[in-house]
Scaffold this motif. Structure first.
Motif, PDB file in Angstrom:
ATOM      1  N   MET A  50       0.831  -1.206   0.000  1.00 58.55           N
ATOM      2  CA  MET A  50       0.000   0.000   0.000  1.00 58.55           C
ATOM      3  C   MET A  50       0.867   1.259   0.000  1.00 58.55           C
ATOM      4  SD  MET A  50      -3.258   0.956   2.370  1.00 58.55           S
ATOM      5  CE  MET A  50      -2.501   1.952   3.619  1.00 58.55           C
ATOM      6  N   GLU A  75       1.850   2.131  -3.527  1.00 53.67           N
ATOM      7  CA  GLU A  75       0.700   2.614  -4.290  1.00 53.67           C
ATOM      8  C   GLU A  75       0.278   4.019  -3.859  1.00 53.67           C
ATOM      9  OE1 GLU A  75      -2.397  -0.383  -4.347  1.00 53.67           O
ATOM     10  OE2 GLU A  75      -0.898  -1.922  -4.741  1.00 53.67           O
ATOM     11  N   LEU A  76       0.295   4.255  -2.545  1.00 56.96           N
ATOM     12  CA  LEU A  76      -0.069   5.600  -2.066  1.00 56.96           C
ATOM     13  C   LEU A  76       0.966   6.629  -2.507  1.00 56.96           C
ATOM     14  CD1 LEU A  76      -1.374   4.921   1.562  1.00 56.96           C
ATOM     15  CD2 LEU A  76      -2.711   5.701  -0.383  1.00 56.96           C
ATOM     16  N   LYS A  88      -1.853   6.326   7.447  1.00 50.72           N
ATOM     17  CA  LYS A  88      -2.678   5.299   6.804  1.00 50.72           C
ATOM     18  C   LYS A  88      -2.023   3.922   6.926  1.00 50.72           C
ATOM     19  CE  LYS A  88      -4.793   8.346   3.401  1.00 50.72           C
ATOM     20  NZ  LYS A  88      -4.740   8.837   2.017  1.00 50.72           N
ATOM     21  N   ILE A  89      -0.717   3.896   6.726  1.00 50.43           N
ATOM     22  CA  ILE A  89      -0.032   2.595   6.742  1.00 50.43           C
ATOM     23  C   ILE A  89      -0.050   1.977   8.135  1.00 50.43           C
ATOM     24  CG2 ILE A  89       2.230   1.497   6.502  1.00 50.43           C
ATOM     25  CD1 ILE A  89       2.584   3.313   4.041  1.00 50.43           C
ATOM     26  N   LYS A 101      -2.138   2.571  10.485  1.00 50.90           N
ATOM     27  CA  LYS A 101      -3.522   2.231  10.802  1.00 50.90           C
ATOM     28  C   LYS A 101      -3.851   0.828  10.301  1.00 50.90           C
ATOM     29  CE  LYS A 101      -6.632   6.090  10.831  1.00 50.90           C
ATOM     30  NZ  LYS A 101      -7.563   6.900  10.047  1.00 50.90           N
ATOM     31  N   ARG A 102      -3.258   0.470   9.162  1.00 52.20           N
ATOM     32  CA  ARG A 102      -3.535  -0.841   8.578  1.00 52.20           C
ATOM     33  C   ARG A 102      -2.626  -1.910   9.146  1.00 52.20           C
ATOM     34  NH1 ARG A 102      -6.350   0.093   3.740  1.00 52.20           N
ATOM     35  NH2 ARG A 102      -6.365  -2.139   3.354  1.00 52.20           N
ATOM     36  N   TYR A 136      -3.714  -7.474   2.386  1.00 49.26           N
ATOM     37  CA  TYR A 136      -3.993  -6.196   1.724  1.00 49.26           C
ATOM     38  C   TYR A 136      -4.614  -6.443   0.341  1.00 49.26           C
ATOM     39  CZ  TYR A 136      -3.043  -1.949  -0.923  1.00 49.26           C
ATOM     40  OH  TYR A 136      -3.173  -0.850  -1.736  1.00 49.26           O
ATOM     41  N   ASP A 175      -9.633   5.433   0.136  1.00 48.35           N
ATOM     42  CA  ASP A 175     -10.461   6.230   1.040  1.00 48.35           C
ATOM     43  C   ASP A 175      -9.761   7.538   1.423  1.00 48.35           C
ATOM     44  OD1 ASP A 175     -12.311   7.007   3.065  1.00 48.35           O
ATOM     45  OD2 ASP A 175     -10.928   6.184   4.547  1.00 48.35           O
ATOM     46  N   SER A 213      -8.138   5.810   5.617  1.00 51.06           N
ATOM     47  CA  SER A 213      -7.969   4.371   5.841  1.00 51.06           C
ATOM     48  C   SER A 213      -7.039   3.740   4.811  1.00 51.06           C
ATOM     49  CB  SER A 213      -9.321   3.667   5.773  1.00 51.06           C
ATOM     50  OG  SER A 213     -10.219   4.257   6.648  1.00 51.06           O
ATOM     51  N   GLY A 214      -6.574   4.525   3.865  1.00 52.55           N
ATOM     52  CA  GLY A 214      -5.692   3.980   2.835  1.00 52.55           C
ATOM     53  C   GLY A 214      -6.489   3.331   1.719  1.00 52.55           C
ATOM     54  N   ILE A 215      -5.828   2.455   0.974  1.00 53.72           N
ATOM     55  CA  ILE A 215      -6.499   1.811  -0.159  1.00 53.72           C
ATOM     56  C   ILE A 215      -7.138   0.506   0.326  1.00 53.72           C
ATOM     57  CG2 ILE A 215      -6.197   0.858  -2.471  1.00 53.72           C
ATOM     58  CD1 ILE A 215      -3.687   2.676  -2.726  1.00 53.72           C
TER      59      ILE A 215
END
Lengths: 170, 205
Positions: free
Chosen positions: A48, A51-52, A115-116, A118-119, A166, B178, B183-185
């Protein structure tokens, strides 16, 4: 050796084996399973992130092209010694765009980090529970883990796990 | 020799029976499609937000639109309209169902309107489908504005499949980046197997 003595010896041996097995099982139950994961490597290898970053790069590139155009126009105006007011306006635009670009760059980095993690955090919890681990130590090269051998290192396994989750969803 | 041939015949019969698609009635069909185990619905939970990505097969769409009343519904026309497309719904809700995502954590009406505007007009650009290694962008997008009556928000999204594909049958991955809740992808992969195993809907009232 008499028959009775042989019987007693066999019984003793059997008792020893049973006791040994019980002690082994108990020790296994109380074993503290620990794993070390290279947090930086995990962060960088999480799909991710790439990609981000690609998405953010496209946006920042557009802004940086705008900045280049203003910079070129400003240089031309200065070289031609055209109106001072135009130069001032362009200088203002340039400094505004530059500070916007810097701010957006910093913000996008912060957003990606947030974001990362968080995941990754719930996925690490899940991985730890699934693998029966009691503790996962995140090595980040800042001195929290000074040494670990390959036995405890589960970085590659965790990278595979998080990337699979993911891609698949669920 | 005859025994061997008989055995092979029985094995083939079993295999062909196993590979046959099941026929299901409306209720059974809906629960099959909406069950996570069957690979057509994927849930991702990020920071208390639940993202549910549901693949909607043609039969499922027809069933939902006709509400099971097939007599007064032009099945053939609708089927031909859907040909060559892939449809999904993306549902966003709080895991505790306490608040609608649009209102969650907002401090002003402006913030609410910003979110609403994003879902109504901008979220489309943050959704894409990778179908058999080809990236496709939405051909149709609809945010179902429920005016906060239910604690979830739903996005319906449709894609034109690459030329020559009548219906989705290859591996595909839906992605949603998002922007609102950071929340990321969010991704959902639908495998060839899951698509192949979708049962046939028995069109009976």
């Amino acid at each position: 050796m008499q028959r009775n003595e042989i019987k007693i010896l066999c019984c003793c041996l059997l008792m020893c084996v049973i006791t040994g097995l019980i002690v082994f099982r108990l020790a296994e139950g109380h074993e503290r399973k620990i794993a070390v994961v290279d947090a930086v490597k995990l962060f960088d290898a999480y799909n991710m992130k790439t990609e981000l970053e690609d998405i953010a790069k496209a946006q920042l590139l557009a802004e940086s092209k705008q900045l280049d155009s203003i910079s070129n126009a400003l240089q031309m105006v200065k070289a031609m010694k055209a109106g001072e007011e135009d130069a001032k306006r362009l200088e203002y635009s340039y400094s505004y765009m530059k500070s916007k670009l810097d701010k957006d760059y910093a913000q996008s980095n912060r957003d990606i980090n947030e974001k990362i993690w968080k995941r990754l955090n719930p996925l690490l919890d899940e991985y730890g529970k699934k693998s029966g681990l009691h503790l996962i130590i995140g090595a980040n090269g800042m001195g929290s883990v000074l040494y670990n051998d390959a036995f405890y290192d589960r970085t590659n396994e965790v990278i595979k796990f998080v990337n699979k989750r993911y891609a698949e969803g669920n | 020799m005859r025994k061997v041939i008989n055995c092979i015949g029985i094995v083939f019969l079993f295999l062909s029976l196993a590979s046959c698609k099941k026929n299901m009635k409306a209720g059974e069909y809906v629960s099959y499609v909406s069950k996570n185990d069957n690979g057509l619905r994927k849930n991702t939970v990020v920071d208390g937000f639940e993202f549910c990505m549901q693949y909607r097969p043609y039969d499922y769409i027809i069933l939902m639109e006709s509400k099971g009343n097939f007599k007064s519904y032009d099945l053939e026309k609708r089927s031909s309209e859907l040909k060559g497309t892939a449809w999904f719904s993306i549902t966003i809700k709080r895991s505790d169902n306490n608040s609608t995502p649009l209102r969650y954590g907002i401090t002003s009406i402006e913030e609410y309107n910003q979110r609403l505007n994003y879902y109504l007009n901008e979220a489309k650009k943050d959704i894409w489908l990778v179908y058999d290694n080809e990236t496709i962008h939405p051909a149709s997008y609809l945010f179902e504005n429920n005016y906060n009556l239910t604690p979830q928000e739903t996005i319906m999204v449709g894609f034109f499949l690459p030329a020559g594909e009548d219906y989705p049958k290859k591996n595909m991955q839906l992605s949603y980046n998002d922007q609102v809740f950071k929340s990321g992808i969010i991704k959902a992969t639908y495998s060839e197997d899951a698509l192949r195993n979708i049962p046939n809907l028995v069109y009976k009232n």
